[in-house]
Design a protein around this motif. Structure first.
Motif, mmCIF file in Angstrom:
data_model
loop_
_atom_site.group_PDB
_atom_site.id
_atom_site.type_symbol
_atom_site.label_atom_id
_atom_site.label_comp_id
_atom_site.label_asym_id
_atom_site.label_seq_id
_atom_site.Cartn_x
_atom_site.Cartn_y
_atom_site.Cartn_z
ATOM 1 N N ARG A 342 0.996 -1.213 -0.059
ATOM 2 C CA ARG A 342 0.025 0.114 0.045
ATOM 3 C C ARG A 342 0.781 1.177 -0.104
ATOM 4 N NH1 ARG A 342 -1.927 1.731 6.025
ATOM 5 N NH2 ARG A 342 -0.261 0.603 7.235
ATOM 6 N N VAL A 343 0.280 2.509 -0.275
ATOM 7 C CA VAL A 343 1.045 3.645 -0.341
ATOM 8 C C VAL A 343 0.689 4.388 0.789
ATOM 9 C CG1 VAL A 343 1.505 5.945 -1.578
ATOM 10 C CG2 VAL A 343 1.539 3.501 -2.783
ATOM 11 N N ILE A 344 1.438 4.889 1.587
ATOM 12 C CA ILE A 344 1.219 5.744 2.592
ATOM 13 C C ILE A 344 1.415 7.199 2.657
ATOM 14 C CG2 ILE A 344 1.485 6.144 5.239
ATOM 15 C CD1 ILE A 344 2.401 3.107 5.289
ATOM 16 N N GLY A 345 0.446 8.102 2.621
ATOM 17 C CA GLY A 345 0.531 9.491 2.121
ATOM 18 C C GLY A 345 0.495 9.805 0.723
ATOM 19 N N GLU A 346 0.877 10.870 0.272
ATOM 20 C CA GLU A 346 0.923 11.085 -1.248
ATOM 21 C C GLU A 346 2.040 12.502 -1.598
ATOM 22 O OE1 GLU A 346 -2.650 13.162 -2.454
ATOM 23 O OE2 GLU A 346 -2.669 14.658 -0.941
ATOM 24 N N GLY A 347 2.110 12.304 -2.746
ATOM 25 C CA GLY A 347 3.050 13.437 -3.322
ATOM 26 C C GLY A 347 4.420 13.038 -3.009
ATOM 27 N N TRP A 348 5.165 13.887 -2.451
ATOM 28 C CA TRP A 348 6.759 13.961 -2.451
ATOM 29 C C TRP A 348 7.120 13.165 -1.202
ATOM 30 C CZ3 TRP A 348 9.998 15.949 -6.219
ATOM 31 C CH2 TRP A 348 9.325 16.909 -7.253
ATOM 32 N N SER A 349 6.240 12.989 0.047
ATOM 33 C CA SER A 349 6.360 12.327 0.883
ATOM 34 C C SER A 349 5.794 11.003 1.023
ATOM 35 C CB SER A 349 6.027 13.217 2.196
ATOM 36 O OG SER A 349 4.688 13.617 2.182
ATOM 37 N N ALA A 350 5.499 10.315 -0.046
ATOM 38 C CA ALA A 350 4.680 9.457 -0.212
ATOM 39 C C ALA A 350 5.742 8.230 0.258
ATOM 40 C CB ALA A 350 3.894 8.964 -1.505
#
Length: 428
Positions: A342-350
């Protein structure tokens, strides 16, 4: 010149993309930008500017659209690329993994003219390159050493690579050329598709930037520059979030035709650029057709794709040079062999969280029986860490960092070591 404009670019500018694809793109762009930039923006390095030309003002949205609308497919030139990912040199590592020592062709540790072995050299150090392109079906890239040259030539359904130092060559047939040709004619016929989400042209990169732009990204036009004797605008992309390893990415865009001429990626930790790539000389006239033909010199040792057990025609025949940039293929590889992700967070800090089958982490140090180059490479990257998640090892570069826990979880992203530990603790 003072900055021209600032834009909070809206993702709807690209059109036709669902929320899921936009979210995926926001994760892919920050991670891919270092490895893919050299391919899409140029396989090129950076040069000194020679003054800031006076140009008409342009907005960030308009400049990105200018890149996307560029139809320039012919060029030739010389480039320099400097890459500092914070990892040991990969020149000897490829040969060690291939099973050599230092006794291979040309003293390169067993590595052949296979592009999969040789293109890793661009992931570290400074290199001078010559490039030429005549549409999507004809490209040539040459890496110039002091007394030798390595050339990669793509012409239609044929790919040749030649190492003048070891007098070895590599040949692959693009297996999918016929399928693409059957589906349609025109400039894209016979071109192999790149992995999903991995940009392989300046236009594709601009589209990914548009998708990724939004509340996590600042996109501005920060003055002008002159690169390889051509006037250019400076497009600057910065993360708004904390915890990213990236401070900014700057693209020098040709003011006349929208072709990216230079790319610079700066780390949030400061210091020299991670990637500094740009043209020193460029010409947009039709290149000499002879650049895209190759016949092995008499006595050259030729390896056909698949003979060494590492490649087959379908995988080895790139539709463009971008497929061969280290790391680009893995970014679109999906989650084969992964039990759960799974991906936690989004954008540059994902951060991607991956659970490995068997719940077995990697050892903190390389096995003692591993080749010396492999031990040096892995041991230089690892830091032991602990927290609510237990304990594990952070394998670090200046761009992408990976935390591998002792119970078999993996956290990876273009974020700092502290951010990885924070995410792992919150996920526990």
């Amino acid at each position: 010149m003072a900055p021209n404009d600032s834009a909070g670019t809206d993702t709807t500018a690209t059109g036709g993309s669902g929320a899921g694809r936009r979210k995926a793109a926001r994760y892919i762009v920050p991670v891919a930008v270092a490895g893919v930039a050299a391919a899409t923006i140029g396989l090129v390095p950076a040069l000194a500017s020679s003054g800031d030309p006076e140009l008409p003002k342009i907005g960030a949205q308009e400049l990105i659209e200018k890149i996307a609308a560029s139809d320039t497919q012919r060029l030739s030139g010389t480039m320099r690329i400097s890459t500092d990912l914070g990892i040991p040199s990969l020149g000897g590592l490829a040969g060690a993994v291939a099973g050599g020592g230092q006794d291979g062709p040309g003293g390169r540790g067993g590595a052949s003219a296979d592009p999969k072995d040789r293109m890793t050299e661009l992931a570290s150090g400074t290199h001078t390159l010559r490039v030429a392109a005549d549409g999507p079906g004809k490209q040539r890239l040459s890496i110039l050493d002091d007394a030798a040259e390595y050339s990669l030539i793509h012409n239609g359904g044929q790919v040749w690579a030649y190492d003048s130092e070891s007098d070895t060559a590599y040949h692959a047939t693009e297996a999918r050329a016929g399928k693409h040709a059957d589906k349609g004619a025109g400039k894209d016929a016979g071109r192999k598709s790149a992995p999903e989400g991995v940009p392989t042209t300046p236009k594709a990169l601009a589209e990914q930037v548009l998708k990724a732009a939004g509340p996590t990204t600042s996109v501005t036009v920060d003055g002008t520059a002159q690169v390889a004797g051509r006037d250019a605008y400076r497009l600057v992309i910065k993360p708004k979030q904390s915890g990213s390893t990236i401070a900014s990415a700057t693209i020098a865009v040709d003011a006349e035709n929208g072709v990216p001429l230079k790319f610079t990626l700066l780390p949030s930790a400061g210091g020299k650029a991670i990637v500094d790539a740009g043209f020193t000389q460029v010409d947009f006239a039709k290149p000499d057709p002879s650049l895209f033909t190759f016949t092995p010199p008499k006595g050259t040792e030729v390896t056909e794709a698949g003979q060494d057990g590492k490649a087959d025609d379908a995988k080895a025949g790139p539709g463009g040079l971008g497929d061969l940039i280290p790391g680009a293929g893995q970014l679109g590889a999906g989650d084969q062999g992964v039990k759960e992700s799974r991906v936690i967070g989004e954008g540059w800090s994902a951060v991607a969280e991956i659970k490995v089958p068997g719940a077995a982490g990697l050892p903190a140090k390389a096995p003692e029986d591993a080749p010396a180059e492999v031990r040096q490479f892995l041991d230089a990257l690892g830091d032991k860490v602990s927290g609510k998640f237990g304990s594990g090892t952070v394998f670090k570069t200046r761009v992408v960092n990976t935390l591998m826990t002792d119970d078999g979880r993996v956290y990876v992203g273009a974020v700092t070591k502290d951010k990885l530990v924070e995410v792992a603790n919150d996920a526990s």
